[in-house]
Design a protein around this motif. Structure first.
Motif, PDB file in Angstrom:
ATOM      1  N   ARG A  63       0.828  -1.208   0.000  1.00  0.00           N
ATOM      2  CA  ARG A  63       0.000   0.000   0.000  1.00  0.00           C
ATOM      3  C   ARG A  63       0.864   1.261   0.000  1.00  0.00           C
ATOM      4  O   ARG A  63       0.577   2.228  -0.716  1.00  0.00           O
ATOM      5  CB  ARG A  63      -0.937  -0.015   1.211  1.00  0.00           C
ATOM      6  CG  ARG A  63      -2.066  -1.029   1.111  1.00  0.00           C
ATOM      7  CD  ARG A  63      -3.141  -0.761   2.157  1.00  0.00           C
ATOM      8  NE  ARG A  63      -2.626  -0.925   3.505  1.00  0.00           N
ATOM      9  CZ  ARG A  63      -2.643  -2.082   4.170  1.00  0.00           C
ATOM     10  NH1 ARG A  63      -3.147  -3.172   3.601  1.00  0.00           N
ATOM     11  NH2 ARG A  63      -2.168  -2.158   5.402  1.00  0.00           N
ATOM     12  N   GLU A  64       1.916   1.223   0.827  1.00  0.00           N
ATOM     13  CA  GLU A  64       2.805   2.392   0.862  1.00  0.00           C
ATOM     14  C   GLU A  64       3.524   2.567  -0.473  1.00  0.00           C
ATOM     15  O   GLU A  64       3.736   3.695  -0.938  1.00  0.00           O
ATOM     16  CB  GLU A  64       3.819   2.241   1.997  1.00  0.00           C
ATOM     17  CG  GLU A  64       3.199   2.252   3.388  1.00  0.00           C
ATOM     18  CD  GLU A  64       2.438   3.534   3.658  1.00  0.00           C
ATOM     19  OE1 GLU A  64       2.897   4.613   3.222  1.00  0.00           O
ATOM     20  OE2 GLU A  64       1.363   3.455   4.295  1.00  0.00           O
ATOM     21  N   TRP A  65       3.907   1.451  -1.097  1.00  0.00           N
ATOM     22  CA  TRP A  65       4.573   1.520  -2.397  1.00  0.00           C
ATOM     23  C   TRP A  65       3.628   2.109  -3.449  1.00  0.00           C
ATOM     24  O   TRP A  65       4.030   2.906  -4.301  1.00  0.00           O
ATOM     25  CB  TRP A  65       5.053   0.144  -2.791  1.00  0.00           C
ATOM     26  CG  TRP A  65       5.669   0.037  -4.165  1.00  0.00           C
ATOM     27  CD1 TRP A  65       5.294  -0.780  -5.168  1.00  0.00           C
ATOM     28  CD2 TRP A  65       6.783   0.775  -4.663  1.00  0.00           C
ATOM     29  NE1 TRP A  65       6.095  -0.612  -6.260  1.00  0.00           N
ATOM     30  CE2 TRP A  65       7.030   0.359  -5.986  1.00  0.00           C
ATOM     31  CE3 TRP A  65       7.607   1.772  -4.116  1.00  0.00           C
ATOM     32  CZ2 TRP A  65       8.038   0.884  -6.773  1.00  0.00           C
ATOM     33  CZ3 TRP A  65       8.627   2.289  -4.908  1.00  0.00           C
ATOM     34  CH2 TRP A  65       8.835   1.843  -6.215  1.00  0.00           C
ATOM     35  N   LEU A  66       2.369   1.758  -3.386  1.00  0.00           N
ATOM     36  CA  LEU A  66       1.387   2.315  -4.316  1.00  0.00           C
ATOM     37  C   LEU A  66       1.239   3.820  -4.094  1.00  0.00           C
ATOM     38  O   LEU A  66       1.205   4.606  -5.059  1.00  0.00           O
ATOM     39  CB  LEU A  66       0.038   1.619  -4.124  1.00  0.00           C
ATOM     40  CG  LEU A  66      -1.130   2.184  -4.941  1.00  0.00           C
ATOM     41  CD1 LEU A  66      -0.866   2.045  -6.432  1.00  0.00           C
ATOM     42  CD2 LEU A  66      -2.435   1.494  -4.556  1.00  0.00           C
ATOM     43  N   CYS A  67       1.128   4.229  -2.816  1.00  0.00           N
ATOM     44  CA  CYS A  67       1.020   5.664  -2.523  1.00  0.00           C
ATOM     45  C   CYS A  67       2.242   6.420  -3.040  1.00  0.00           C
ATOM     46  O   CYS A  67       2.122   7.516  -3.614  1.00  0.00           O
ATOM     47  CB  CYS A  67       0.868   5.884  -1.018  1.00  0.00           C
ATOM     48  SG  CYS A  67      -0.684   5.286  -0.333  1.00  0.00           S
ATOM     49  N   PHE A  68       3.426   5.835  -2.846  1.00  0.00           N
ATOM     50  CA  PHE A  68       4.653   6.498  -3.312  1.00  0.00           C
ATOM     51  C   PHE A  68       4.650   6.647  -4.834  1.00  0.00           C
ATOM     52  O   PHE A  68       4.980   7.714  -5.365  1.00  0.00           O
ATOM     53  CB  PHE A  68       5.859   5.670  -2.853  1.00  0.00           C
ATOM     54  CG  PHE A  68       7.169   6.159  -3.392  1.00  0.00           C
ATOM     55  CD1 PHE A  68       7.765   7.304  -2.872  1.00  0.00           C
ATOM     56  CD2 PHE A  68       7.807   5.492  -4.429  1.00  0.00           C
ATOM     57  CE1 PHE A  68       8.975   7.748  -3.375  1.00  0.00           C
ATOM     58  CE2 PHE A  68       9.004   5.930  -4.933  1.00  0.00           C
ATOM     59  CZ  PHE A  68       9.599   7.069  -4.407  1.00  0.00           C
ATOM     60  N   ARG A  69       4.245   5.598  -5.542  1.00  0.00           N
ATOM     61  CA  ARG A  69       4.228   5.667  -7.007  1.00  0.00           C
ATOM     62  C   ARG A  69       3.212   6.686  -7.509  1.00  0.00           C
ATOM     63  O   ARG A  69       3.472   7.439  -8.465  1.00  0.00           O
ATOM     64  CB  ARG A  69       3.919   4.281  -7.576  1.00  0.00           C
ATOM     65  CG  ARG A  69       5.029   3.284  -7.353  1.00  0.00           C
ATOM     66  CD  ARG A  69       4.649   1.910  -7.852  1.00  0.00           C
ATOM     67  NE  ARG A  69       4.461   1.886  -9.297  1.00  0.00           N
ATOM     68  CZ  ARG A  69       4.039   0.830  -9.975  1.00  0.00           C
ATOM     69  NH1 ARG A  69       3.745  -0.284  -9.316  1.00  0.00           N
ATOM     70  NH2 ARG A  69       3.912   0.875 -11.278  1.00  0.00           N
ATOM     71  N   LEU A  70       2.038   6.714  -6.859  1.00  0.00           N
ATOM     72  CA  LEU A  70       1.023   7.685  -7.281  1.00  0.00           C
ATOM     73  C   LEU A  70       1.517   9.117  -7.030  1.00  0.00           C
ATOM     74  O   LEU A  70       1.301  10.015  -7.864  1.00  0.00           O
ATOM     75  CB  LEU A  70      -0.282   7.435  -6.526  1.00  0.00           C
ATOM     76  CG  LEU A  70      -1.034   6.151  -6.894  1.00  0.00           C
ATOM     77  CD1 LEU A  70      -2.263   5.982  -6.004  1.00  0.00           C
ATOM     78  CD2 LEU A  70      -1.457   6.179  -8.364  1.00  0.00           C
ATOM     79  N   ASP A  71       2.150   9.331  -5.855  1.00  0.00           N
ATOM     80  CA  ASP A  71       2.681  10.673  -5.564  1.00  0.00           C
ATOM     81  C   ASP A  71       3.766  11.053  -6.558  1.00  0.00           C
ATOM     82  O   ASP A  71       3.825  12.215  -7.023  1.00  0.00           O
ATOM     83  CB  ASP A  71       3.238  10.717  -4.139  1.00  0.00           C
ATOM     84  CG  ASP A  71       2.132  10.637  -3.105  1.00  0.00           C
ATOM     85  OD1 ASP A  71       0.963  10.891  -3.473  1.00  0.00           O
ATOM     86  OD2 ASP A  71       2.431  10.311  -1.936  1.00  0.00           O
ATOM     87  N   MET A  72       4.629  10.085  -6.915  1.00  0.00           N
ATOM     88  CA  MET A  72       5.684  10.384  -7.878  1.00  0.00           C
ATOM     89  C   MET A  72       5.110  10.698  -9.254  1.00  0.00           C
ATOM     90  O   MET A  72       5.549  11.641  -9.927  1.00  0.00           O
ATOM     91  CB  MET A  72       6.644   9.187  -7.969  1.00  0.00           C
ATOM     92  CG  MET A  72       7.543   9.020  -6.762  1.00  0.00           C
ATOM     93  SD  MET A  72       8.641  10.433  -6.497  1.00  0.00           S
ATOM     94  CE  MET A  72       9.614  10.381  -8.008  1.00  0.00           C
TER      95      MET A  72
END
Length: 404
Positions: A63-72
């Motif tokens: 979930r955190e990896w998804l949030c990071f990718r979306l923010d990037m």
């Protein structure tokens, strides 16, 4: 997203053992402390918790990896939009700012939609697990109108077992591998055998908890596989090894279907010597029973199970070593009540202690799912080479060494 889905499935699978072990530990805390086994149960709990924490941690990481990718992605899109705005010719700056705002808002909306979609796909795993359980084959019907037995069935309680074969799943080996015998009506039969011989499986087949793979069980001329489960189980009685009481009242535990009058219930309570104890309660028959009957002793719970059987007055009674968890006085009381009120009934006893079947009319000895011996206990004991005589001798030696 495929990784997140599989991790969510693993989290659901690994959570159940933690909850089950914790509940069992709490309910058996007295026994665990008495045998000084706290450290073992604590270690098992830690291992199960670690097994649950691993997929849980990785699921949180996805979930955190998804949030990071979306923010990037949002930041990169906004950066290129900003660069594009800088190179817009002079005089069209206002539309460029408006376009930048639209691009930024659209970018945030897309990220939000992706996040919600991923969350929904992970949560839908719960629905997937429910759908899996809906595909589990259900039990046979409770009642089959064209094959309903008479109200007086079974009149004699004679049980004929014909080439009975039982397995727990289609891909598993046979547990009972062709039993053929007859329990005569009004006779008391003890079933003995070493662990894994098929004693409990035979009783499960009698109540159709497990359906036969082949063969049949006939009670007073009726094949039990051809009638409804309710018609079968309501005519049989069982006193389990672990006494069970349900949350509610004494009345609901003794007569859950409201089939008997208060006078009949009091009569059953007096026969099992619980009448005076219940009369002392403020609510009498409406006295409260907590979850699992925790506010009643083990012996009292076993007597309540005896009261249920006395109310049903079945012709076939199964005892799954009903006195293994009670004191000697309660054991004698149960045995006396059974011999007095079930003298004309077919009593089938699953014996975990060999001595409990020495007074039976017949003894059935199972070995690896087959009948090894079936005769009266006196005849089997006279033959010193019989397996039953050897089991009794072995039990006697173990008992004497334990008390010695």
């Amino acid at each position: 997203m495929p990784s997140a889905r599989e991790l969510t499935r693993l989290v659901g699978v690994c959570k159940a053992p933690v909850i089950q072990h914790f509940a069992e530990t709490i309910s058996g805390s007295t026994t665990i402390r008495s045998f000084d086994e706290e450290s073992r149960f604590r270690d098992i709990n830690l291992k199960l918790t670690d097994a649950y924490s691993r997929p849980k941690f990785n699921a949180a990481g996805t979930r955190e990896w998804l949030c990071f990718r979306l923010d990037m992605m949002s930041s990169i899109t906004f950066f290129f939009s900003l660069v594009f705005l800088i190179f817009i010719p002079e005089g069209v700056i206002d539309p460029g700012i408006a376009g930048l705002a639209v691009t930024y808002g659209l970018n945030l909306n897309i990220a939000w939609v992706i996040w919600v979609f991923c969350q929904m796909e992970n949560k839908i795993i719960s629905v997937e697990r429910i759908l899996q359980y809906t595909c589990v084959p259900s039990e046979p019907p409770l009642e089959i109108e064209e094959n309903r037995p008479d109200h007086s069935w079974p009149p004699n309680g004679e049980v004929d077992i014909c080439d009975l074969q039982v397995r727990y799943a289609p891909h598993m080996p046979l547990v009972l591998r062709g039993l053929t015998c007859t329990f005569l009506g009004g006779m008391k039969t003890g079933i003995v055998g070493r662990t894994g011989s098929g004693k409990s499986t035979l009783i499960q087949a009698l109540f159709r908890i497990v359906e036969p793979a082949a063969g049949q069980i006939i009670i007073d001329g009726i094949n039990i596989s051809l009638i409804g489960l309710h018609d079968l189980r309501s005519r049989l009685s069982i006193i389990p090894q672990e006494p069970t009481m349900f949350e509610g009242t004494i009345r609901s535990n003794l007569d859950p279907l409201d089939e008997h009058t208060d006078g009949q219930i009091w009569e059953a309570l007096d026969k099992c010597q619980l009448g005076d104890k219940v009369r002392e309660k403020e609510g009498k028959l409406d006295s409260t029973v907590s979850e699992n009957g925790e506010n009643w002793s083990v012996g009292q719970r076993q007597l309540v199970c005896l009261g249920r059987v006395l109310l049903k007055k079945s012709k076939v009674l199964v005892l799954d070593e009903a006195t293994a968890s009670v004191d000697t006085a309660t054991d004698n009381l149960i045995q006396q009540t059974l011999s007095q009120h079930f003298s004309n009934c077919t009593v089938i006893t699953i014996a975990h202690r060999i001595t409990s079947v020495l007074h039976s009319d017949m003894v059935l000895l199972l070995n690896n799912g087959l009948i090894e011996e079936f005769d009266s206990p006196n005849r089997l004991l006279e033959n010193k080479s019989s397996s039953f005589a050897q089991l009794v001798a072995e039990y006697t030696v173990r008992s004497s060494s334990s008390f010695g």
